[in-house]
Design a protein around this motif. Structure first.
Motif, PDB file in Angstrom:
ATOM      1  N   GLN B  50       0.818  -1.208   0.000  1.00 30.94           N
ATOM      2  CA  GLN B  50       0.000   0.000   0.000  1.00 30.94           C
ATOM      3  C   GLN B  50       0.853   1.260   0.000  1.00 30.94           C
ATOM      4  O   GLN B  50       0.456   2.294  -0.531  1.00 30.94           O
ATOM      5  N   LEU B  97     -10.747   4.515  -6.343  1.00 23.43           N
ATOM      6  CA  LEU B  97     -12.010   4.914  -6.963  1.00 23.43           C
ATOM      7  C   LEU B  97     -13.034   5.285  -5.899  1.00 23.43           C
ATOM      8  O   LEU B  97     -14.199   5.463  -6.196  1.00 23.43           O
ATOM      9  N   GLU B 100     -12.267   1.997  -0.203  1.00 24.68           N
ATOM     10  CA  GLU B 100     -11.960   0.576  -0.323  1.00 24.68           C
ATOM     11  C   GLU B 100     -12.045   0.071  -1.751  1.00 24.68           C
ATOM     12  O   GLU B 100     -12.264  -1.114  -1.969  1.00 24.68           O
ATOM     13  N   ARG B 101     -11.907   0.927  -2.741  1.00 26.04           N
ATOM     14  CA  ARG B 101     -11.996   0.463  -4.121  1.00 26.04           C
ATOM     15  C   ARG B 101     -10.789   0.968  -4.888  1.00 26.04           C
ATOM     16  O   ARG B 101     -10.522   2.162  -4.927  1.00 26.04           O
ATOM     17  N   GLN B 102     -10.076   0.031  -5.473  1.00 27.55           N
ATOM     18  CA  GLN B 102      -8.866   0.364  -6.205  1.00 27.55           C
ATOM     19  C   GLN B 102      -9.002  -0.035  -7.671  1.00 27.55           C
ATOM     20  O   GLN B 102      -9.445  -1.132  -7.980  1.00 27.55           O
ATOM     21  N   LYS B 103      -8.612   0.849  -8.583  1.00 31.80           N
ATOM     22  CA  LYS B 103      -8.578   0.551 -10.014  1.00 31.80           C
ATOM     23  C   LYS B 103      -7.160   0.166 -10.365  1.00 31.80           C
ATOM     24  O   LYS B 103      -6.226   0.944 -10.154  1.00 31.80           O
ATOM     25  N   LEU B 104      -6.992  -1.024 -10.892  1.00 31.00           N
ATOM     26  CA  LEU B 104      -5.667  -1.547 -11.182  1.00 31.00           C
ATOM     27  C   LEU B 104      -5.217  -1.236 -12.604  1.00 31.00           C
ATOM     28  O   LEU B 104      -6.006  -1.317 -13.553  1.00 31.00           O
TER      29      LEU B 104
END
Lengths: 110, 115
Positions: B50, B97, B100-104
Motif C-alpha cells: 500500500q 475509486l 476501499e476500491r482500487q482501479k488496477l
C-alpha cells in the motif's frame, strides 16, 4: 478477499451474436469490477459497479450488478472480432485485496 | 509515457535458482501488486504494497519475496522454494475509486519458465 465464481469458462460465438458472462458470489460484494485481457496482453480495467441493481453501458457492452449485490453480468451485443479476449470480474474487500474470477475466454468466428 | 514497465518479458530459471522480476511505475501510485496467472486459473494475488516500506502477503505468497524501498519500484523474487514457478507474472499499481476500491493498472507481464 471476496470469492467470485465466473461462468462460462469459454464461449465461442459467431460474429454478430450476443455474449454474456456471469459472476457470482455466496456473499454480498462491496463492489464489482470488470477487466478485459486481449490474447497475449494484460488485463485492462473496463468498469466498476457499486450500487445494488446498478446498470452501466459502454457502447455495445452492458454491465449489471444484482439487487442483492451477489452477482454481476457483462453482456456484449452483436460481437465483433475485436471483442476477443478473456473477461474477468473482480471484487475488493477492505484491505486492497482485489480477488479475480477465473475469467471467461471469448472467441469470435468472423 | 506513463505506465508500468515489467522486465524481462521472458525469463528462464534453473532448478534451485532465485530469480527477480522487475516492476517500475511512473504513475505516482502508492499501491502496487504482484499477480500470478496460470491458464484457466485467473489471477491470484502474491503480494501487495500500500505504501513504501510496507507490504502484505496475498493468497499465494509462499516461495516468493518482495521489497518496496521506493515508491516507483516493487521487485518480486521467485525463490527456489517455489516448486512450480512457471507462470505469467503481472505487476500492477492502483488508484483509488473511492472507499476501499482500487482501479488496477497492469504491466505487460513476465513469462517465467523453468529449464
Amino acid at each position: 478477499g471476496q470469492q467470485v465464481m465466473q461462468i462460462p469458462q469459454y464461449q465461442h460465438v459467431q460474429e454478430g451474436e450476443d455474449f454474456t458472462t456471469y459472476c457470482n458470489s455466496s456473499t454480498t460484494l462491496s463492489n464489482i469490477q470488470w477487466y478485459k485481457q486481449r490474447p497475449g496482453g494484460h488485463p485492462v480495467f473496463l468498469i466498476q459497479l457499486v450500487k445494488s441493481g446498478e446498470v452501466k453501458k459502454q457502447k455495445r457492452l452492458t454491465f449489471q450488478f444484482g439487487e442483492a449485490k451477489k452477482n454481476s453480468s457483462l453482456h456484449i451485443t452483436a460481437t465483433q472480432t475485436t471483442d476477443v479476449g478473456t473477461y474477468f470480474c473482480a471484487s475488493g474487500g477492505s484491505n486492497y485485496k482485489l480477488t479475480f474470477g477465473k475469467g471467461t475466454l471469448l472467441t469470435v468466428n468472423p | 509515457d506513463g505506465g508500468i514497465t515489467q522486465s524481462p518479458k521472458y525469463l528462464f530459471r534453473k532448478e534451485g535458482q532465485n530469480v527477480t522480476l522487475s516492476c517500475e511505475q511512473n504513475l505516482n501510485h502508492d499501491a502496487m501488486y504482484w499477480y500470478r496467472q496460470d491458464p484457466g486459473q485467473g489471477l491470484r494475488l502474491i503480494y501487495y504494497s500500500q505504501i513504501v516500506n510496507d507490504f502484505q502477503k496475498g493468497d499465494i505468497a509462499e516461495g516468493y519475496s518482495v521489497s518496496r524501498e521506493k515508491k516507483e519500484s516493487f521487485p518480486l523474487t521467485v525463490t527456489s522454494a517455489q516448486k512450480n514457478p512457471t507462470a505469467f507474472y503481472l505487476c500492477a499499481s492502483s488508484i483509488s475509486l473511492g472507499r476501499e476500491r482500487q482501479k488496477l493498472f497492469f504491466g505487460s507481464g513476465t513469462q517465467l519458465s523453468v529449464l
